[in-house]
Design an enzyme around this catalytic site. Structure first.
Site, PDB file in Angstrom:
ATOM      1  N   SER A 696      14.899  38.167   3.732  1.00 43.52           N
ATOM      2  CA  SER A 696      14.685  39.559   3.320  1.00 43.52           C
ATOM      3  C   SER A 696      15.899  40.456   3.530  1.00 43.52           C
ATOM      4  O   SER A 696      15.823  41.651   3.263  1.00 43.52           O
ATOM      5  CB  SER A 696      13.483  40.143   4.071  1.00 43.52           C
ATOM      6  N   LYS A 739       7.750  46.244   9.445  1.00 47.65           N
ATOM      7  CA  LYS A 739       9.066  46.815   9.177  1.00 47.65           C
ATOM      8  C   LYS A 739       8.993  48.335   9.056  1.00 47.65           C
ATOM      9  O   LYS A 739       9.879  49.057   9.533  1.00 47.65           O
ATOM     10  CB  LYS A 739       9.642  46.198   7.904  1.00 47.65           C
TER      11      LYS A 739
END
Length: 839
Positions: A696, A739
């Site tokens: 990511s 996140k």
């Protein structure tokens, strides 16, 4: 090869020292030596010997052709197979070969008559062993009467030994009576004793008659004492056996009498018989009833003093203590269950909804089988405590055991009864302790299972957690089918990576994300503060916590995903107050923000320098770890080199590939090879001691490299996550909520994320997204437009700008006639996100 017939040779067994022919004139001065292991052969004995094939068998053949005399010597070290002159004793016995037979393996079987002692003076040949010998004369060493008295003592003690030792044959006793000479008597008695090799040899080397008899008397006395002890032990064992047999017959007679009178006295037997009746009334599995009947029958005949008695009793005790009755029908109150769950935990709506769904199904359909839940989340978010609350809400008993680090399959399925100290596994033990077939069992830290030489515990759990198999679960110790299908299994884990796919397939996964600051404040006010006050005994003093102080405590002293660290620092603070209370010093009734540094010292966390991409070549990414979300600063720098990329920061294979993809894409995007010629890009991800991996970080790496190439820093306040392809596509990622929480915790309020994750964003509660701005992107051109000014974008090649016209939303596309401020852009993007959610 077959052995030939016995060859009769001259018989010299009757040679005596006082014979007409002098003995010294018959015995040769040189002898072939035959080594003997273990124990020597004494003079005056006729005995068979087997000589192995080889040089010694040839020596026997040579001797037979000559005078038929051999020298028998004892080996010093039996383990040393070298039969050399250094490995034999100096004294031995000369023997006359009487008969010989050849064996099939070329070995030789001989019958010898031992005559007298000899001493090796020197070696004539060492292969085979041939020695020059002398024949020492026997010396009395004492007056005749003394020798006679010693011989009588020897005879009496030998008879005593013969009476107590069953190994003495009648022939040995007759031989003993017919021996008249003291020296021969001493040799004979020594030959029948069980001595060490060195003790035998010491008698062989004794030429003085008195010394020889004294040694034999000493050895004989030790042997008599040893035989006496053996006799006592034998008598004790026999007495014990007789006593056990007598007790057995008496018990059997007592049982017969009690049966006639209808009396039962054995409390254990009565208990097990009641247990058997209980199984029969419950219509238990015929295999179980048959096994219990068989074990009870064995128990009734077992001696309480034997090990089998305790083994059978323990087995029956464990069987009797298990809940064989069907699971009770419980009254289910959904409202009460919801209040119980809400009482101990804030939020966690997914878990609570799943429990309420299960209870609703259970209420409608009573034969609903057990459920297997897997709670996944970082440490300190309440996985273990929510499992305990689930049991309370369902009105069931709770049992927890940790499987972290477990290496032995027997911990799950038990040890077989053949092993000493064997016990059932954890599953059966849980049912024994809770006494319920539908209890709640928590398998804590299931992601930390290990594989050892004793088996694979994860594979053992497959049967336990499979609703189709656990109806007839077989523990190794019980070796009987037991239904555990009504058990509610809950497992906890920090990550799914280390759990096998087969095991995951059997569980329903519920993710518990980390808490944001607002959630932690609520948890602190509703649960944590009261708990810590009570724990430290300061509840009566009415101490309160200001809300601003709570926020400061969370942000400055316990920055984490869960609340375990928050509890620790709060505990420390209250202990400081407790000291003041005991010392009768003044203390604040309401803890203010300014008091935190007084009690806890300098804040551990301040505004993170790491989250500020303040120079060209830096960009801020968002990462997911097993302990929650985290921010990830990526730094890029040009260094001298031949091109390519240098990676530091303990990056894994996936991140290494992402960096190469990002570099290739930016090179193609800029279309300026001279920027990268003779220069290498050094890409670093702090902190360097922590391993990092995952796909990511692709768009973050590309942004850092683009910022470096353009010598322009990215716009502040952005955090980003997304996987990048070589063609500029931005792909979906995982752990979006974690996140976002990590970004919010450090003051990042603008999030760039893949458009494919839009559904995941909509599933995140509004209170988590409050105050945040989200920018979904599908290509990297959109990322660049968000991070860089329009003047910077114009420096990029024309094809890139053409792509922007067709991709970027009209509210944000570049136009020289109509400029949109950054504030307007963010407002429009936020409005668009809200409209999409309403649709």
């Amino acid at each position: 090869m077959e052995g030939g017939p016995l060859e009769p040779l001259e018989d010299l067994s009757g040679i005596e020292e006082n014979s007409i022919i002098p003995l010294d004139s018959i015995l040769p001065p040189e002898l072939f030596l035959i080594p003997i292991k273990s124990r020597p052969v004494f003079p005056g004995i006729i005995t068979p010997l087997i000589v192995p094939s080889g040089k010694f068998a040839k020596a026997v053949e040579e001797t037979v052709k000559g005078n038929s005399f051999l020298g028998l010597v004892l080996l010093k070290d039996e383990e040393n197979e070298k039969e050399t002159s250094e490995n034999i004793y100096q004294y031995g016995v000369v023997a006359k070969i009487l008969k010989k037979v050849n064996l099939p393996d070329n070995a030789v079987n001989i019958l010898v008559n031992t005559i007298r002692r000899f001493k090796i003076e020197s070696f004539v040949n060492k292969d085979p062993l041939v020695a020059r010998v002398s024949y020492p004369e026997e010396e009395p060493g004492a007056p005749k009467n003394t020798t006679k008295a010693m011989m009588r003592t020897l005879l009496v003690m030998t008879r005593e030994l013969a009476q107590n030792n069953p190994l003495f044959t009648e022939e040995m006793k007759l031989t003993m009576l017919n021996v008249n000479e003291p020296g021969k008597m001493a040799d004979f008695v020594c030959s029948i004793l069980n001595l060490e090799k060195e003790e035998y040899q010491s008698v062989i080397e004794s030429n003085i008659l008195k010394t020889r008899i004294e040694k034999v008397l000493l050895f004989l006395k030790k042997e008599i004492e040893l035989v006496s002890i053996q006799r006592e032990i034998s008598d004790q064992i026999q007495d014990k056996i007789d006593k056990q047999q007598r007790q057995f017959f008496l018990r059997e007679q007592l049982k017969a009498i009690q049966n006639e009178l209808g009396i039962k006295d054995d409390k254990f037997e009565k208990k097990y018989e009641k247990f058997l009746e209980r199984l029969k009334n419950l219509n238990a599995d015929p295999e179980v009833i048959e096994e219990v009947t068989r074990e009870l029958d064995k128990f009734s005949y077992a001696d309480p003093n034997t090990g089998d008695y305790n083994v059978i009793r323990n087995y029956l005790d464990i069987l009797e203590s298990l809940p064989w009755e069907p699971a009770p029908v419980r009254e289910i109150d959904l409202e009460k269950a919801k209040k119980t769950l809400d009482k101990d935990h804030y939020k966690l709506e997914d878990v609570k909804d799943r429990i309420l769904e299960f209870l609703a199904v259970k209420k409608l359909k009573n034969d609903e089988k057990g459920t297997i839940l897997l709670l996944v989340g970082p440490p300190g978010v309440g996985k273990t405590s929510i499992a305990r609350s689930i049991a309370e809400a369902m009105g069931r008993k709770f049992f927890r055991f940790s499987v972290g680090g477990m290496r032995d399959e027997a911990e799950i399925k038990g040890h077989r009864r053949t092993y000493i100290g064997s016990m059932p596994g954890k599953i059966i033990s849980a049912l024994r302790i809770t006494k319920e077939r539908d209890c709640v069992i928590l398998l804590d830290e299931i992601d930390k299972l290990s594989i050892g030489i004793q088996g694979d515990p994860a594979s053992a759990l497959l049967e336990v957690l499979d609703p189709e198999q656990n109806k007839n679960f077989r523990d190794h110790y019980l070796d009987l089918p037991f239904d555990i299908s009504n058990v509610f299994f809950i497992a906890t884990a920090n990550t799914l990576d280390s759990i096998s796919r087969i095991l995951l397939d059997r569980m329903e996964i519920i993710n518990l994300s980390g808490y944001i600051t607002d959630e932690k404040v609520q948890i602190f006010q509703k649960y944590l503060w009261k708990k810590v006050l009570y724990k430290n005994g300061v509840t009566p003093y009415g101490i309160e916590f200001d809300k601003k102080a709570i926020v400061a405590l969370i942000d400055s002293y316990s920055r984490e995903s869960g609340v375990r660290g928050l509890e620790k620092v709060t505990d420390k603070l209250v202990r400081k107050i407790a000291i003041k209370i005991v010392r009768k010093e003044s203390f604040p009734k309401i803890i203010q923000e300014k008091d935190l540094e007084t009690f806890l010292g300098v804040p551990k966390f301040t505004d993170e320098r790491m989250v500020r991409a303040s120079v060209p070549g830096t960009a801020l990414g968002l990462a997911w770890t097993s302990v929650g979300g985290a921010t990830l600063l990526i730094e890029a720098l040009f260094v001298k080199g031949k091109g390519g990329i240098l990676l530091t920061g303990m990056l894994g294979k996936t991140m290494e590939e992402s960096s190469n993809i990002a570099l290739s894409y930016i090179k193609n995007l800029l279309y300026k090879e001279e920027l990268f010629n003779n220069r290498m890009i050094h890409l670093h991800v702090p902190d360097g001691a922590t391993p990092k991996d995952g796909p990511s970080a692709g768009i973050t790496m590309a942004s850092a490299i683009l910022s470096l190439a353009l010598n322009t820093k990215v716009k502040s306040g952005f955090g980003m996550t997304g996987e990048l392809t070589l063609t500029g596509e931005v792909l979906a990622i995982g752990g979006l909520r974690e996140k976002i929480v990590a970004a919010k915790r450090v003051g990042i309020h603008k999030i760039i994320y893949p458009k494919d994750n839009l559904q995941h964003l909509q599933e995140i509660p509004d209170y988590v997204k409050k105050g945040m701005y989200f920018f979904p992107v599908s290509r990297y051109e959109e990322v660049a437009l968000l991070l860089f000014d329009e003047k910077v974008i114009s420096k990029i090649n024309p094809s890139f700008r053409e792509n922007l016209k067709s991709i970027v939303n009209p509210t944000r596309k570049l136009s020289p006639k109509k400029k949109t401020t950054q504030k307007q852009k963010l407002s429009l993007s936020k409005q668009k996100g809200n409209n999409q959610k309403k649709k």
